[in-house]
Scaffold this motif. Structure first.
Motif, short mmCIF file in Angstrom:
data_model
loop_
_atom_site.label_atom_id
_atom_site.label_comp_id
_atom_site.label_asym_id
_atom_site.label_seq_id
_atom_site.Cartn_x
_atom_site.Cartn_y
_atom_site.Cartn_z
N LEU A 1 0.80 -1.23 0.00
CA LEU A 1 0.00 0.00 0.00
C LEU A 1 0.84 1.28 0.00
N HIS B 1 0.85 3.94 -3.13
CA HIS B 1 0.42 5.33 -2.92
C HIS B 1 1.50 6.33 -3.30
N SER C 1 -3.95 7.54 -6.09
CA SER C 1 -3.99 7.55 -4.62
C SER C 1 -5.41 7.73 -4.11
N LEU D 1 -7.38 4.47 -4.65
CA LEU D 1 -6.87 3.43 -3.75
C LEU D 1 -7.37 3.65 -2.33
N ALA D 2 -7.20 4.88 -1.82
CA ALA D 2 -7.61 5.18 -0.44
C ALA D 2 -9.12 5.24 -0.33
N LYS E 1 2.94 11.68 1.46
CA LYS E 1 2.02 10.65 0.95
C LYS E 1 2.20 9.33 1.70
N ALA F 1 -0.64 7.28 3.72
CA ALA F 1 -0.88 5.87 3.35
C ALA F 1 -0.81 4.98 4.59
N SER G 1 -3.82 5.13 6.71
CA SER G 1 -4.92 4.30 6.18
C SER G 1 -4.88 2.90 6.79
N SER H 1 -9.18 10.48 3.65
CA SER H 1 -7.88 10.11 3.11
C SER H 1 -7.70 10.64 1.69
N SER H 2 -8.77 10.54 0.90
CA SER H 2 -8.72 11.04 -0.48
C SER H 2 -8.45 12.55 -0.48
N PHE I 1 -4.78 13.25 0.31
CA PHE I 1 -3.92 13.00 -0.85
C PHE I 1 -4.01 14.15 -1.86
#
Length: 445
Positions: free
Chosen positions: A203, A207, A215, A218-219, A270, A274, A277, A310-311, A314
């Motif tokens: 992960l 990221h 990113s 994914l998150a 980042k 990550a 998360s 989280s998004s 990022f």
């Protein structure tokens, strides 16, 4: 449900038209409002068509997928300006959204598995095609092999279940299998996807090398596939899960604590987000594995909250990266002098990340704490440590990046355009307004 799938399929030719970049985003937003009109609030399947249908769990996940994908287009202005395979980029996003839509809307386990695996391909193309550094190839290989090695046993488990009971429809999952290898085969792919501590190394790599849209997805959504799959399939393994789940609850909580300590030693923005998360998804894993109502509802709330928060973080990391050309915390200093207005959004999203009110993270954490402490009082120790250290690394991220002396010499910069502020608002607003309608997220049973 077919009308949404066909709408997405007919958007493929549109992606190849010149000057259609922002029009794509408008259509995504339109689909969100159309999907909101189809609201499904029960625990039974609604809007059934062909192999697809939605109950509350899948409805929330599909809505999150639509929302994050529309924001991914908004965040990718760099690709639009550089004109670097823009049409191919839009098609990749569209394929990813179609695969996620079919994964969450599927009512059959094999169809779910098919699209669950297919969603890996567009993600891989995003990372390898539009990533920032040569190391993105290695990150892609990690992502691919971690997921594929874990997913083959699941296919064997699916065939085994079908040979026993003759149906793979979620609606008929009344029968339980008391066989440890079946439990392991069906669970391990979701544990890797969440990711659980010990199988989380793919992960941070993915990221760090992914573009901002990679990113975000994914998150925002890909990690939620793990939690969603566990929620769907845990009912086929309950007699055995009651005996074995202790191991996964302990790994989730102790791993969440260790990862929180790792966050405090990160030098890359980042990478820090990550690893945070992994800590949050450790709580979600613990909540699901307690097998109680508080835990399942709390996990759903936490997954939605983490997806938005989280998004958004990022996106903020990318906004700084576009101006300074570095993700290092040692270079991203004193940003409050550079972009004072953006500093407000750093604060709002960092505070949401540490579960400050009125964010949805707070509701999720309270529900998960109820669930885990009622399951075993000893969970309180690690829950309190995770809560404390999540506040510590969120404050560390904010204070380290915003305060201090501005490093290096900047010749020109922008304090942020309307697009960037709107992007931040569209992450933060639903995250903090949904707590007013919290019952909407906990009716699922």
């Amino acid at each position: 449900m077919m009308k949404f799938l066909l709408s997405l399929l007919f958007m493929v030719p549109l992606s190849f038209m010149k000057k259609s970049f922002w029009f794509n985003q408008c259509i995504y937003m339109g689909l969100i409002f159309l999907f909101l009109a189809e609201a499904s609030l029960g625990s039974l399947y609604c809007n059934v068509s062909y192999f697809m249908g939605v109950d509350l769990l899948s409805y929330i996940m599909i809505l999150l997928s639509f929302w994050i994908c529309s924001l991914m287009v908004m965040a990718s202005e760099g690709i639009f300006k550089s004109n670097y395979f823009t049409s191919l980029y839009l098609v990749t996003l569209l394929l990813l959204l179609i695969s996620l839509f079919c994964t969450f809307a599927s009512m059959n386990l094999f169809v779910f598995y098919l699209f669950f695996e297919f969603s890996l391909i567009p993600t891989l193309v995003l990372i390898v095609g539009w990533g920032y550094q040569p190391e993105r190839i290695q990150a892609g290989v990690y992502l691919l092999f971690y997921t594929l090695v874990a997913s083959l046993p699941m296919m064997v488990g699916i065939f085994y279940y079908y040979s026993l009971f003759g149906s793979l429809d979620f609606f008929f999952f009344f029968n339980s299998v008391e066989f440890f290898m079946f439990y392991l085969c069906m669970s391990v792919v979701f544990l890797v996807k969440m990711p659980m501590y010990f199988v989380h190394l793919w992960l941070p790599k993915a990221h760090v090398e992914a573009p901002v849209s990679g990113s975000m997805i994914l998150a925002g959504v890909m990690l939620k596939l793990g939690g969603y799959g566990l929620m769907r399939l845990i009912q086929t393994m309950i007699p055995l899960a009651v005996k074995v789940n202790l191991v996964f609850v302990v790994i989730g909580l102790v791993g969440g604590f260790f990862v929180s300590l790792i966050c405090l030693r990160q030098g890359d923005v980042k990478s820090l987000i990550a690893y945070s998360s992994v800590a949050h998804m450790g709580l979600v894993l613990g909540g699901i594995m307690t097998l109680n109502y508080w835990g399942l509802s709390g996990s759903l709330v936490m997954m939605v909250a983490h997806g938005l928060c989280s998004s958004g973080l990022f996106c903020l990391a990318n906004i700084s990266y576009e101006r300074l050309g570095s993700r290092s915390l040692y270079l991203n200093k004193g940003l409050i002098n550079l972009m004072p207005s953006m500093s407000l959004w750093w604060f709002l999203l960092s505070s949401s990340n540490m579960a400050a009110p009125p964010s949805l993270n707070l509701l999720g954490e309270i529900m998960l704490m109820n669930s885990l402490v009622s399951w075993s009082f000893f969970c309180m120790i690690f829950l309190s440590l995770i809560s404390f250290f999540s506040a510590a690394y969120s404050l560390f991220l904010y204070a380290y990046s915003q305060h201090g002396k501005l490093f290096g010499s900047l010749y020109s910069f922008s304090m942020g355009g309307a697009r960037e502020y709107l992007l931040m608002f569209l992450h933060w607003f639903p995250l903090n307004i949904m707590i007013l309608k919290g019952e909407f997220l906990v009716l699922w049973n």
